[in-house]
Each structure stands twice: as C-alpha cells, then as structure tokens.
Design a protein around this motif. Structure first.
Motif, PDB file in Angstrom:
ATOM      1  N   LEU A 267       2.204  49.927  15.577  1.00 32.20           N
ATOM      2  CA  LEU A 267       2.766  50.895  16.522  1.00 32.20           C
ATOM      3  C   LEU A 267       3.774  50.248  17.456  1.00 32.20           C
ATOM      4  O   LEU A 267       4.716  50.905  17.912  1.00 32.20           O
ATOM      5  N   SER A 268       3.566  48.976  17.757  1.00 33.12           N
ATOM      6  CA  SER A 268       4.508  48.225  18.589  1.00 33.12           C
ATOM      7  C   SER A 268       4.272  46.747  18.351  1.00 33.12           C
ATOM      8  O   SER A 268       3.185  46.329  17.929  1.00 33.12           O
ATOM      9  N   ALA A 269       5.308  45.955  18.602  1.00 32.21           N
ATOM     10  CA  ALA A 269       5.208  44.502  18.420  1.00 32.21           C
ATOM     11  C   ALA A 269       6.144  43.832  19.409  1.00 32.21           C
ATOM     12  O   ALA A 269       7.361  43.854  19.242  1.00 32.21           O
ATOM     13  N   ASP A 270       5.571  43.240  20.446  1.00 30.92           N
ATOM     14  CA  ASP A 270       6.371  42.546  21.438  1.00 30.92           C
ATOM     15  C   ASP A 270       5.551  41.416  22.038  1.00 30.92           C
ATOM     16  O   ASP A 270       4.458  41.102  21.549  1.00 30.92           O
ATOM     17  N   LYS A 271       6.016  40.825  23.106  1.00 29.16           N
ATOM     18  CA  LYS A 271       5.356  39.653  23.658  1.00 29.16           C
ATOM     19  C   LYS A 271       3.962  39.962  24.213  1.00 29.16           C
ATOM     20  O   LYS A 271       3.156  39.049  24.411  1.00 29.16           O
ATOM     21  N   THR A 272       3.673  41.249  24.438  1.00 34.96           N
ATOM     22  CA  THR A 272       2.342  41.614  24.940  1.00 34.96           C
ATOM     23  C   THR A 272       1.315  41.741  23.827  1.00 34.96           C
ATOM     24  O   THR A 272       0.116  41.841  24.091  1.00 34.96           O
ATOM     25  N   GLY A 273       1.770  41.760  22.571  1.00 33.65           N
ATOM     26  CA  GLY A 273       0.858  41.858  21.450  1.00 33.65           C
ATOM     27  C   GLY A 273       1.384  42.756  20.348  1.00 33.65           C
ATOM     28  O   GLY A 273       2.441  43.378  20.482  1.00 33.65           O
ATOM     29  N   VAL A 274       0.621  42.792  19.266  1.00 28.19           N
ATOM     30  CA  VAL A 274       0.956  43.658  18.131  1.00 28.19           C
ATOM     31  C   VAL A 274      -0.088  44.766  18.104  1.00 28.19           C
ATOM     32  O   VAL A 274      -1.271  44.520  17.880  1.00 28.19           O
ATOM     33  N   CYS A 275       0.351  45.994  18.343  1.00 26.37           N
ATOM     34  CA  CYS A 275      -0.559  47.130  18.425  1.00 26.37           C
ATOM     35  C   CYS A 275      -0.658  47.806  17.057  1.00 26.37           C
ATOM     36  O   CYS A 275       0.366  48.172  16.459  1.00 26.37           O
ATOM     37  N   VAL A 276      -1.894  47.959  16.562  1.00 23.35           N
ATOM     38  CA  VAL A 276      -2.121  48.497  15.221  1.00 23.35           C
ATOM     39  C   VAL A 276      -3.025  49.718  15.324  1.00 23.35           C
ATOM     40  O   VAL A 276      -4.081  49.681  15.979  1.00 23.35           O
ATOM     41  N   ALA A 277      -2.639  50.810  14.656  1.00 25.99           N
ATOM     42  CA  ALA A 277      -3.448  52.020  14.638  1.00 25.99           C
ATOM     43  C   ALA A 277      -4.713  51.807  13.821  1.00 25.99           C
ATOM     44  O   ALA A 277      -4.699  51.139  12.786  1.00 25.99           O
ATOM     45  N   CYS A 278      -5.800  52.398  14.297  1.00 30.11           N
ATOM     46  CA  CYS A 278      -7.080  52.308  13.590  1.00 30.11           C
ATOM     47  C   CYS A 278      -7.582  53.721  13.288  1.00 30.11           C
ATOM     48  O   CYS A 278      -6.932  54.708  13.630  1.00 30.11           O
ATOM     49  N   GLY A 279      -8.725  53.823  12.658  1.00 32.36           N
ATOM     50  CA  GLY A 279      -9.281  55.139  12.356  1.00 32.36           C
ATOM     51  C   GLY A 279      -9.557  55.932  13.618  1.00 32.36           C
ATOM     52  O   GLY A 279      -9.477  57.166  13.629  1.00 32.36           O
ATOM     53  N   GLU A 280      -9.889  55.206  14.679  1.00 35.39           N
ATOM     54  CA  GLU A 280     -10.073  55.814  15.996  1.00 35.39           C
ATOM     55  C   GLU A 280      -9.559  54.823  17.029  1.00 35.39           C
ATOM     56  O   GLU A 280     -10.007  53.697  17.100  1.00 35.39           O
ATOM     57  N   GLY A 281      -8.573  55.236  17.822  1.00 36.42           N
ATOM     58  CA  GLY A 281      -7.961  54.322  18.777  1.00 36.42           C
ATOM     59  C   GLY A 281      -7.030  53.335  18.094  1.00 36.42           C
ATOM     60  O   GLY A 281      -6.652  53.504  16.927  1.00 36.42           O
ATOM     61  N   LYS A 294      -0.482  27.355  12.255  1.00 30.66           N
ATOM     62  CA  LYS A 294      -1.350  27.381  13.423  1.00 30.66           C
ATOM     63  C   LYS A 294      -1.508  28.807  13.938  1.00 30.66           C
ATOM     64  O   LYS A 294      -0.659  29.665  13.701  1.00 30.66           O
ATOM     65  N   ARG A 295      -2.598  29.039  14.644  1.00 27.96           N
ATOM     66  CA  ARG A 295      -2.760  30.314  15.331  1.00 27.96           C
ATOM     67  C   ARG A 295      -1.765  30.368  16.484  1.00 27.96           C
ATOM     68  O   ARG A 295      -1.662  29.428  17.263  1.00 27.96           O
ATOM     69  N   LEU A 296      -1.040  31.474  16.589  1.00 24.72           N
ATOM     70  CA  LEU A 296       0.008  31.607  17.598  1.00 24.72           C
ATOM     71  C   LEU A 296      -0.193  32.861  18.433  1.00 24.72           C
ATOM     72  O   LEU A 296      -0.752  33.856  17.959  1.00 24.72           O
ATOM     73  N   SER A 297       0.286  32.798  19.668  1.00 20.04           N
ATOM     74  CA  SER A 297       0.328  34.012  20.474  1.00 20.04           C
ATOM     75  C   SER A 297       1.289  34.990  19.810  1.00 20.04           C
ATOM     76  O   SER A 297       2.171  34.604  19.023  1.00 20.04           O
ATOM     77  N   ALA A 298       1.132  36.274  20.129  1.00 21.84           N
ATOM     78  CA  ALA A 298       2.013  37.285  19.542  1.00 21.84           C
ATOM     79  C   ALA A 298       3.475  36.966  19.817  1.00 21.84           C
ATOM     80  O   ALA A 298       4.339  37.090  18.927  1.00 21.84           O
ATOM     81  N   MET A 299       3.784  36.515  21.027  1.00 24.66           N
ATOM     82  CA  MET A 299       5.167  36.211  21.381  1.00 24.66           C
ATOM     83  C   MET A 299       5.720  35.095  20.499  1.00 24.66           C
ATOM     84  O   MET A 299       6.822  35.230  19.950  1.00 24.66           O
ATOM     85  N   ASN A 300       4.964  34.018  20.328  1.00 25.55           N
ATOM     86  CA  ASN A 300       5.450  32.900  19.507  1.00 25.55           C
ATOM     87  C   ASN A 300       5.478  33.259  18.031  1.00 25.55           C
ATOM     88  O   ASN A 300       6.366  32.838  17.299  1.00 25.55           O
ATOM     89  N   PHE A 301       4.500  34.046  17.588  1.00 26.43           N
ATOM     90  CA  PHE A 301       4.474  34.468  16.190  1.00 26.43           C
ATOM     91  C   PHE A 301       5.705  35.303  15.859  1.00 26.43           C
ATOM     92  O   PHE A 301       6.383  35.077  14.851  1.00 26.43           O
ATOM     93  N   LEU A 302       6.012  36.270  16.719  1.00 24.59           N
ATOM     94  CA  LEU A 302       7.118  37.196  16.450  1.00 24.59           C
ATOM     95  C   LEU A 302       8.478  36.516  16.510  1.00 24.59           C
ATOM     96  O   LEU A 302       9.439  36.984  15.888  1.00 24.59           O
ATOM     97  N   SER A 303       8.550  35.410  17.233  1.00 25.88           N
ATOM     98  CA  SER A 303       9.831  34.706  17.295  1.00 25.88           C
ATOM     99  C   SER A 303      10.183  34.080  15.949  1.00 25.88           C
ATOM    100  O   SER A 303      11.364  33.864  15.641  1.00 25.88           O
ATOM    101  N   GLY A 304       9.181  33.805  15.133  1.00 25.83           N
ATOM    102  CA  GLY A 304       9.442  33.222  13.819  1.00 25.83           C
ATOM    103  C   GLY A 304       9.235  34.185  12.680  1.00 25.83           C
ATOM    104  O   GLY A 304       9.730  33.965  11.579  1.00 25.83           O
ATOM    105  N   ARG A 305       8.485  35.258  12.929  1.00 24.65           N
ATOM    106  CA  ARG A 305       8.184  36.233  11.881  1.00 24.65           C
ATOM    107  C   ARG A 305       8.133  37.626  12.508  1.00 24.65           C
ATOM    108  O   ARG A 305       7.084  38.085  12.923  1.00 24.65           O
ATOM    109  N   PRO A 306       9.276  38.295  12.613  1.00 20.82           N
ATOM    110  CA  PRO A 306       9.297  39.626  13.224  1.00 20.82           C
ATOM    111  C   PRO A 306       8.409  40.613  12.466  1.00 20.82           C
ATOM    112  O   PRO A 306       8.303  40.563  11.232  1.00 20.82           O
ATOM    113  N   LEU A 307       7.745  41.469  13.209  1.00 19.53           N
ATOM    114  CA  LEU A 307       6.968  42.559  12.630  1.00 19.53           C
ATOM    115  C   LEU A 307       7.553  43.868  13.150  1.00 19.53           C
ATOM    116  O   LEU A 307       7.793  44.010  14.352  1.00 19.53           O
TER     117      LEU A 307
END
Length: 316
Positions: A267-281, A294-307
């Motif tokens: 639903l959204s992807a920015d430095k605050t996180g990647v928001c994903v729709a679920c069956g409820e909420g 490595k495990r990365l914060s959403a901000m660092n992940f998106l800088s190398g792999r846009p979603l």
C-alpha cells in the motif's frame, strides 16, 4: 535442613537459555559434579565443530563435561551413575531422560520449562506463546517423569509479554526468570518445603519445534495474526514471503488499520516502512532481508531495492 554444598548436582542443558540456570547453580554453592550437554555440532559457513554455550561455561569453571550421543546408552547411564547424583537439573538439554536416569538421583530430577504449565508443553513454548497472541507466560519448575513436560509442578512465576516483543527478547527475559525460579526451588528443597502440584492434562497444549516452513506468511490472515507470527519467529526461523521469485524476510512489524487493497498488496513504501494489506487490517514492515543479504531498515532496503505501490507479495 539440607545444605546446598551437600547436594551432588548434575546439570543438563545445551543452548543459551540454560546459561542463567547454570550460572545460578554455580553461585548457589551446590556441589556441581558434572555437566551434560549435546555433542559439538558443525556451525557457520565453515561447518567447524562448535561447543554449546553450556559446555563453554562449564569448561571455563573447570567442571567435568559429558556429551553422550544417546543418554540412554548403557555406557552413558553407567558414567552418570558413577557421579552419584543427589540432584539432576535439566534445562533445554535436547534429549529425553530414560526412566533409569529419572530414578537415579537421591532427591529429584528437576526441569525448568519456559511456560506456565500445563500450557505449551514441548520444544518451542516461547515461540508458540507469542504466535498464539498470549499476553502472559512464565517459567515452571517441575519434577520430571517419562512424559513430555507432564511432571508435577513445583514453582511457577509469570511475566507479561509486550505487544511487540519478539521470541528472542522474551527468551532473554525468561532465562533470567528461570534462574530466579530455580534458586527459589533449591531453597525450598533444602528447607523441605517444596509442594508438588499435579498438572491438569485437559488444560495442556503442545508447542512443537519450529521449522523454516512455519515462517511462510499467509497474507489472507489478519494483520494481528501475521504480526504475532513475525515476532514469534524472530530471530529464528524468521517469517518470510515471496517477492517475485525471491524469498523476502519480514521483521519488526506493527499493525495498522488501513486495508485498502487485496491481501499481500503493498500500500505504501517509504522510510517509515513498507505497508502491506492483510485479510484484516494492514501490516507496516520496518525491516526486510533478501537471501544472502543483511537485515535492513525499510529506508536502507528501499534505497537499494525500490518497492512499488500495488506490488503483490506472495505466499507461494
């Protein structure tokens, strides 16, 4: 009244969870005559044999260490008998004690279990309590019998589970609580005031060992259920989904109310996180990890792999 130093004590444990209890025994003054732990296992990329955390601590304190492949082997049984144990303390050892060993100590075989028995008998009580959305758990000491965590209970102590707490974080708190409960159990044993309470089997439930496939996320489930799955499997085996043909690990989630897309849709992807729709909420993902990375914060992940908004994360 018994004196701790008069108790010839054998400790059986393997992972980090058992360290607190072993440290407590070392500080208690009991006569620790031997430590049993699992055989050294291959570890890391080089697959070199590595000693368990319990073995490392025992060797540091120059306590004899025993590592039988099978505890029920007659040679292993006789070696234990030669130690003449008054007391055997078991914490996440990794092998089932046969009847001949359960009957060996002068006093008891006592187990520390990371749940409020009779709930969550089995190998993964910490993970399962979080996955099930429990808000409380704890530690129980019990007298061991031939069943799986079915022995009479001695002392139970509880603690609250944080709404965003992971199994790794809860593990560390329960290990500390386990040490305290063991110390209290030994004090009551020496004073002759231990009280045995039978478990109600009708209230029991089972917590099997976690497998990697338990981490696969079904986005049709509610955001709350998935959030519990993610934190219950952190740090191992980890929750994951599929991004195109790649495995994408999901961590550090929070539940949000927005649900304006099909389950699994970003639903959204920015430095605050990647928001994903679920069956409820919906679920806001704060950390992500691709295979071999490595495990990365959403901000660092998106800088190398846009979603991109509208991308679907898959469950297969």
């Amino acid at each position: 009244m018994l004196k701790p130093e008069s108790l010839r004590t054998v400790f059986m444990g393997t992972p980090e969870f058992a360290l607190g209890a072993l440290e407590g025994l070392l500080a208690s003054g009991v006569n620790l005559v031997g430590v049993y732990t699992q055989p050294d296992r291959p570890k890391g990329r080089g697959k070199k044999l590595a000693a368990s955390p319990v073995k490392q601590l025992a060797m540091k304190h120059e306590i004899p260490v025993f590592q039988p492949q099978k505890l029920r082997d007659p040679v292993a049984v006789e070696a234990l008998r030669q130690l003449q144990p008054d007391l055997i303390i078991v914490v996440a050892y990794g092998q089932i004690l046969p009847q001949v060993i359960l009957e060996m100590p002068s006093y008891h075989c006592i187990n520390i279990h990371a749940s409020l028995l009779p709930k969550y008998r089995g190998a993964a009580p910490i993970n399962k309590a979080i996955i099930d959305g429990e808000t409380e758990t704890g530690v129980t000491t019990m007298l061991m019998d031939v069943g799986l965590d079915t022995g009479d209970m001695l002392i139970k102590r509880s603690l609250k589970i944080g709404e965003n707490e992971t199994s790794g974080q809860l593990h560390d708190r329960l290990a500390l609580l386990g040490r305290e409960v063991l110390e209290e159990t030994l004090q009551q044993l020496c004073a002759g005031t231990l009280v045995r309470t039978k478990q109600d089997d009708e209230l029991s439930c089972y917590a099997p060992m976690m497998k990697k496939e338990d981490g696969l996320i079904d986005w049709q489930k509610s955001a709350t259920d998935i959030h519990n799955q993610v934190r219950g499997l952190d740090p191992w085996p980890g929750a994951y989904t599929y991004l195109d043909d790649e495995v994408l690990k999901i961590a550090t989630t929070t539940v949000v109310a927005d649900n304006s897309g099909e389950p699994g849709t970003i639903l959204s992807a920015d430095k605050t996180g990647v928001c994903v729709a679920c069956g409820e909420g919906a679920l806001n993902v704060g950390e992500l990890q691709l295979p071999g990375k490595k495990r990365l914060s959403a901000m660092n992940f998106l800088s190398g792999r846009p979603l991109f908004v509208g991308t679907r994360l898959r469950s297969s």
